[in-house]
Each structure stands twice: as C-alpha cells, then as structure tokens.
Motif scaffolding. Structure first.
Motif: not given
Length: 856
Positions: A819, A821-822, A826, A828-830, A843, A845
């Motif tokens: 997956h 992470r960016r 959806a 901020d998944e960094r 943070q 990517e």
C-alpha cells in the motif's frame, strides 16, 4: 531465381525489336550479325557457366566479399545471418552487377576444353576480329545509362576490308535497339508458367514472375507500346500489379530518353516513344486490369523537398547546436580518410578544420586527403537526402573491397552533410577521386543554401586539387563570436582561434585520424588530436583531455580534480571481441574527503559516448569515454559498442573496486551497486538500501526481512544520505535538511529501478507474473503495475525476491498487501519520522508491505 534469360528470351528479342522498327529501319547484314551476337551475349554473364573458374571466379571478386560482409551483418536485435545464405546472396549480387561487363569478356577470353585446347564462343577468327569488339561493347551497353552511350561506345568506323563497303556498323543505333528490345520484353514469354513451377520464387522475384506471366505481347498504338493483361489482378495480387506499373513507367522513360538521344544524334528513330497508360495508375488500369480494387496514385510524396531537408537535416533535428555542423563535416572527412586507408593500405591522412575571414565574411573549411569523390558520387551523395553514399551500389563499385576489409562509415543516414546549412548560406565542395588526375577535380556549389539547385561546375586550372581528397567551404551566416554564431556567445574571453580549438578538441578525443585546426589568428595548422592516442595514453592525461573544460571552470575544478584521483586509480579498459579497446571508464566510485564542501549543487559525474570518435551522448554515474553506436539519426543519442558481457564484466569489476576503495562512501557504494545491477550483476557484497543501522548489503536482505511483519519502503529521492567522519550513515530531510532517525523496519532504496540498456539494444526486463497490468489507464497507485515494471531489475528485484523467500508467499499475496502511504483523498497517511535534534516529527511518503495473513 531470375526471370528467364535463356535462349527463348534471346529469340523473343528479335520479335520485340521488330515491334519497335519497320522495313524502313536501316540494318545491313553486318549490323544484323552484330545485333544477333549482342542479343546472345548480353545476359550470358548471369550464369556461373560464363566464368571459366566457376564459383571461384565469383568469390575472388572484391564485390563478392563486400556483399558477404554486408549480408552477414545482423539486423538490430537479431542473431547473425546464416553464412551460407550470405554467400548465396553475394553470388546473386555479383552475377547481376557484373553480368554486363562479363558479356564484354566472353568473346575475347577463350574457354578451355578437357584436353586443354582453347574454345572460342565465336569460333571464326575472321568474324571475331571484324565484329568481336562491337558485339562485346554493344552487349555490355544495355547496363549503362542512356546518357553514357555516346561516350562509351565505339565511334562509327569504317568497314572491314573483307566485307562490302556499305556494311558499315553504327554501334549507337544497335545499342539503342538492344536496350529497348530487352526492356520491353516483359510479357509471358519471359516468365513461362511451366518453368516457374520448377523455379519457385519468393519476395520481389516472385512478383516479377507473377506479373510477367499475365502480360500479353505488346503492340504498337499511335507511336506508343500498348501492354495488356490476360487476367485481372485481385486485391491479394496488388503488389504484383504495382511492380508491373513501375516497370512500365521505367520502359516509358527508356523509350522517351532513347528517342531524344537518337533525335539529337541524328540517328534513326524507333516507332515507339512511350507506353500507353504509363502516365497514371488509373489510365494503366484500363489495359492491365485490376479486380475488386482501384489502382490510384496514393504513394507518399514530398512536395517541398527543400523544406523537409531543412527541417529534418537542420535545427529541427539537431536543435540549435552549431557544433553539430562541424561534427558532421569532420565525420565525413574522417570517413574519406579511413576509406582511403582500406582501399590503398596507406596510413590515414589527417583532417583539417580552418576558420578564416575572406571579403569581410567568415568561412569554415574542412579538408581531407582521403578517397575523394567522382562527379556522380559527389552529386549523388550530397543531393540525395537520406542516401548514405557509403552504403550505395555506386560506392561498392567505385571502391570495391571496402566492406570486406572491415570499413564501416561513421555516416550511415545520409543526412549529416545537410546540417551545415544550419550555420552557412553558401557551401562549396571540391573533390578529386583517388588515382585521378588533377584535371578531374569537380566542384559542387550551393550558392543560396537549400533555396536553389546546386551547381556542378568544372574547376579552373589554378583552383584544381593536386592531391586526392575533398574540401568543404561554408560561408557562415553570422560572426562566429556572436550569440547566433558558431561559438554561441559574444563574450570575448579568448581569440576566435582558441575558441575554435576549444570547441573541437574535447569533442574529438576518440578520432582515429589526426585532427588539425587553424583559426584567423593562427599562422599554421595546430595538431589537436593524434589518431587513437586515447587508447594508450596514461589515465591522468586521458582524464584531462576529456574534462578539459571542467578542469578550467572555477566552479567545477575542485570536483573534477577530486574525481581525477579516483579515475587514475580505478580506470579500466573495455574491449571488443578482437581485443581492441572500445572504452576506458570507471563507475563514479567516490570523492576525496576534502572535495565534499559543497555537494548540494555539484552535478552528477558522467562519461562521454563518442560515435565515430566524436562526442555524441553521456552516461551518468560514470567517468571516462566509450565508443558508441548511434541510436537515432541525429547521432545525439548513442550507446557503447562494448558487448553486454563486457559491460557486465567491467561493471562487476568496478563495483568490487568500489567496495574496498579508500574513496568509497555510503552513497557511492550504493550507487555502484545500482549501476552494476542495472546491467544484470547482483553484487551481493554491496548495499541494496539503507536501514536504521546504515547500509544493508544484499546478502543480508532476506534475514532482515524475516525479522519484520511489516516493511516500509522509502524512495531514495525522499531523503539525503551521508556519513560522518566515523563512517556512520546520516539521513536528512530533503526539504529542510533536518536529520532524522529511521524506524528499524524502514529501508531506503531506489524505488524506480534504473535499466542501463536502451530499449533499442535490450528491452527492459518485465515480471511476466503481472503482465496483465503492464498498461494502465489510471494514475492511481497500482502495486502490480509497479512490480511488473520493476520486479526484475536492480535492488528492487532483490527486495521482492527476498520477501517471497522470507515470508514464504506468492507475488500475488504480497501485491495485495502493498500500500502507498501518502497525502491524498483518503487523508494524510505518510510515514512519520523523528528529527534527531528536537524530537519533532516530519512526514514522508512511503510504501507499506505487510506479511500476508497465514504465512510463516
């Protein structure tokens, strides 16, 4: 494999000749005898039996060896051609190209019987003495151009004393009758259906047989020949119809040209002056019919030739690079010098480049003393855009043996000469062929660039060349010392002479001919390059030749002085299959510590690739030089000629040097590993990425992965990697330069693996397990597409295979748990990383790979 050239064809020539003439056409008995002899002889050279020593005579012909060499060259990306097939094709070519000249020899050279006695084709000595020369020359003439007939044929001569006084022979009249009778014999008698059954054909030969089988005997119609077909050509037979169309156009042209020649020379004219319907396909289709399709003139054409040449041979192809014009002129001159060497065995003569002022204008001149050009090759090579003179049939005949002796021209695309019009508005080319007298000097003048037809003119005695070779003079459009000029600047830093030398020397290091230059301020020519010196000079001298400009730059000098020490210590030669040096280079293994003061802006190291000894392209992360092959017609894109195995050997050796070098750093060890892996070398002792403790070598990768259920991949472009004075690896945020710590399950590596080879040389390997995801229409992250593109290359391939081994799972299982992470739709998944100095978080990517559920 040819259409019928036997006695049936000979007999039919009397019939086709009769269509072209009537009872008023003057032909005395002696001329009839000579014409019949020419009919018999003109095609006999097509058979091996015409050569007294059979195949041995063919194979001793320099043209045979040239054709074997040309037919043995493999097409790009394919295996070498079958040697026997190459020899067969060469035999066919020699028989075809030499058959006319062979016809001339057949009456003059006896054959030997089994008991060693001479056998003459024309057994009667008196007839052979009286008519043999005329028969031979007329038989050969059918292969000449119409315009050559008056010059090459014997002049009208008196009658042999043994024959009546009114039996005078007119060679030109008979030669015209032979060539027209031969050209117009293309009906079904030339391709008998039964004979074709025993001579199966392919390619163009098959189409020739096919269309000639369907043509009826021609007849005369209002001063033109009318050809009709016995059957229509359907859609699948269209290629044969178009070959018939082109052949009839050729006949129409021959009839017209012969008619003009006979009229001009006061000779009897023939009844036919053209071919009915030859003007357009639509008209011809009324007589040579088609079924189910409509012949129409939809062939490709160029309406404004000068516009195409200007665009595809000038700035639109090469860009605004004045050096390219100089490069192409030097390349042509070096080709001529090399050709002379292969043709004569003499040492390669030098090439001269001169810049001077004349009548208030600057001229650029490139001179060689090479093989030179005849008037025909001068015009053909320099006015036929896209035709490389070195690969034409004329070149093979003017310089037999070049190809078989290994000559390979730098110029292959037939467009390089036209680049001179990027910088010049008048171009003068003067040339004298090797072994020709000074009186044969020829000049071709382009008075207004490409806007008018060039002028081929005789050269006055005082301007003639006294030595073979070619001189190209180009009148420059602008002062060389201007922003629009040759040097591209108006900054007066050096003299024009020095700027000329600076432009040429560094870009010509690999030339295999001596190169001299002189500018307006020079009194004599100055030697810039010694032929092939780069192969044997010491490493430091070579480095200073290649990077002369960089070593003189105040900004770049410290960097290149540091790289010089690395180059001297690590430089290795690359060789071809014969052991000849084709490169001297290093992987960019490291820098001396005192040169690391300003790494933020220093450019990446790069090696130069030279095509034909002249600078063409660059290879990043290397230093040195490679001989290269052009990948495009502009020759600004090239790749080393060294074989894949040699490149791998060199890269592996360089990577090993890097791993133990006193210059090595964390960055350069990883860079060397990536470059070695990009040619297929695994180098397990070098890093495949960086983890919290520093470098992670490939041999330890599987064990590291086995200790984690989740692995976070951060692309190397997200972080800067350095080391301190103790060798500890440091990680810096690229945006603000803050030092960060890596969690123990993070690995930093190149995310998009580099592939060293161009697609034209060797396509990038793909992981076929995800081939269905090779083409995507979405910009969204798709791990299966990424895996398809990168799963077989570099360190990423090692990572993926180590995951499959350590987690004992399938590629599809891993891809489902891969997956991005960016920061996106959806949220901020960094990845969060801790800064060393103040414990704040930044943070970045990244990509998360999770162990699939249910695996060990």
């Amino acid at each position: 494999m040819f259409t019928d050239h036997g006695i049936e064809h000979i007999d039919s020539l009397w019939d086709t000749a009769s269509v072209l003439t009537d009872e008023k056409f003057p032909l005395n008995p002696a001329e009839a005898f000579v014409l019949g002899g020419a009919f018999l002889l003109h095609d006999l050279g097509m058979g091996l039996a015409s050569y007294k020593d059979g195949p041995e005579s063919i194979e001793n012909d320099p043209l045979f060896q040239d054709m074997v060499a040309l037919n043995s060259k493999p097409p790009a990306g394919n295996e070498a051609q079958d040697p026997e097939h190459a020899r067969l094709q060469a035999t066919v070519a020699v028989l075809r190209w030499r058959h006319a000249a062979q016809a001339e020899r057949l009456l003059n050279d006896p054959f030997l019987s089994d008991d060693g006695k001479n056998i003459w084709l024309l057994a009667d000595d008196g007839l052979r003495a009286a008519f043999g020369a005329d028969i031979s020359s007329i038989a050969q003439s059918h292969w000449w151009d119409v315009d050559d007939l008056p010059h090459k044929l014997p002049v009208d001569h008196g009658v042999n004393a043994d024959f009546p006084g009114d039996w005078e022979i007119d060679p030109l009249k008979l030669a015209c009758l032979l060539r027209l009778a031969d050209a117009t014999h293309i009906d079904s008698r030339r391709a008998p259906r039964l004979l074709h059954a025993f001579r199966p054909q392919s390619g163009v030969s098959r189409e020739h047989w096919f269309f000639q089988q369907r043509l009826n005997r021609p007849k005369l119609s209002q001063g033109r020949l009318l050809f009709t077909s016995s059957q229509s050509f359907d859609e699948q037979e269209a290629r044969a119809w178009w070959l018939a169309h082109d052949t009839l156009q050729m006949i129409d042209n021959e009839l017209s040209r012969v008619d003009s020649l006979c009229s001009d020379m006061g000779k009897p004219q023939f009844l036919a002056r053209g071919v009915v319907g030859a003007g357009t396909p639509e008209r011809l289709a009324k007589y040579v019919t088609a079924r189910g399709w409509k012949p129409t003139d939809a062939s490709l054409r160029v309406s404004r030739v000068e516009s195409v040449v200007e665009k595809l041979g000038g700035k639109h192809l090469y860009g605004k690079q004045p050096w390219i014009a100089v490069r192409e002129l030097i390349a042509n001159a070096a080709d001529a010098s090399t050709a002379l060497h292969f043709a004569s065995g003499e040492p390669k003569p030098a090439v001269y480049v001169r810049l001077y002022q004349e009548a208030g204008r600057y001229w650029l001149e490139v001179e060689d003393h090479g093989i030179g050009m005849t008037p025909d090759s001068l015009v053909g090579s320099l006015t036929d855009f896209g035709l490389s003179g070195w690969h034409s049939g004329d070149s093979l005949h003017e310089s037999p043996g070049l190809a078989s002796r290994g000559f390979r021209a730098r110029g292959r695309f037939g467009i390089g000469f036209f680049s001179v019009f990027m910088i010049a508005d008048r171009v003068e080319v003067k040339s004298l062929r090797y072994l020709s007298g000074s009186t044969e000097t020829t000049a071709l003048i382009f008075e207004d660039g490409l806007s008018s037809r060039p002028l081929l003119r005789d050269v006055p005695p005082r301007e003639r060349l006294t030595r073979n070779g070619t001189i190209v003079r180009a009148r420059l459009q602008h002062d060389p010392l201007s922003t629009e000029g040759l040097f591209g600047t108006d900054a007066v830093q050096e003299s024009r002479s020095q700027m000329l030398r600076d432009m040429i020397e560094q870009r010509s290091v690999l030339l295999d001919t001596d190169l001299l230059a002189a500018g307006p301020e020079d009194e004599t020519d100055i030697l810039l390059v010694t032929a092939n010196e780069w192969k044997t000079c010491d490493a430091r001298e070579l480095f200073r030749k290649i990077y002369k400009d960089q070593l003189r730059s105040p900004q770049l000098q410290p960097m290149y002085e540091a790289w010089e020490s690395v180059f001297v210590e690590h430089e290795q030669a690359l060789r071809d299959d014969s052991g000849e040096v084709v490169g001297r280079a290093i992987l960019a293994a490291g820098l001396e510590s005192d040169a690391l003061a300003d790494v933020w802006w220093w450019p990446s190291p790069r090696a130069e690739t030279f095509v034909g000894g002249l600078a063409s392209d660059t290879i990043f992360d290397c230093l040195g030089v490679f001989e290269g092959e052009p990948l495009r017609a502009d020759r600004n894109s090239a790749f080393p000629v060294a074989s894949e195995d040699e490149l791998r050997r060199w890269a592996s050796s360089q990577a090993e040097l890097t791993s133990t070098s006193r210059f090595a750093t964390a960055q350069t060890r990883y860079g060397a590993a990536e470059l070695a892996r990009s040619v297929g070398e695994s180098v397990p002792y070098l890093p495949c990425g960086y983890i919290s403790s520093g470098e992670l070598v490939a041999s330890d990768l599987a064990d590291w992965i086995a200790n984690h259920d989740e692995v976070i991949l951060i692309a190397s472009y997200e972080l800067l990697v350095f080391h301190d004075e103790t060798g500890k690896v440091l990680y810096l945020d690229r945006t603000r330069g803050r030092r960060v710590e890596l969690p123990n399950n993070v690995i930093v590596m190149d995310f998009w693996a580099h592939w060293f080879f161009p697609e034209e040389i060797r396509p990038r390997p793909k992981d076929s397990r995800f081939g269905e995801y090779g083409a995507l229409n979405s910009n969204d992250w798709n791990p299966k597409h990424w895996w398809y593109v990168n799963g077989k290359i570099g360190s990423t391939a090692l990572l993926l295979e180590a995951i499959l081994e350590s987690w004992t799972c399938t590629p599809q299982d891993v891809a489902e748990n891969f997956h991005q992470r960016r920061l996106g739709r959806a949220g901020d998944e960094r990845i969060k990383l801790t800064c060393v100095d103040d414990s704040t978080k930044i943070q970045i990517e990244g990509y998360l790979l999770s162990r699939p559920v249910g695996t060990a």
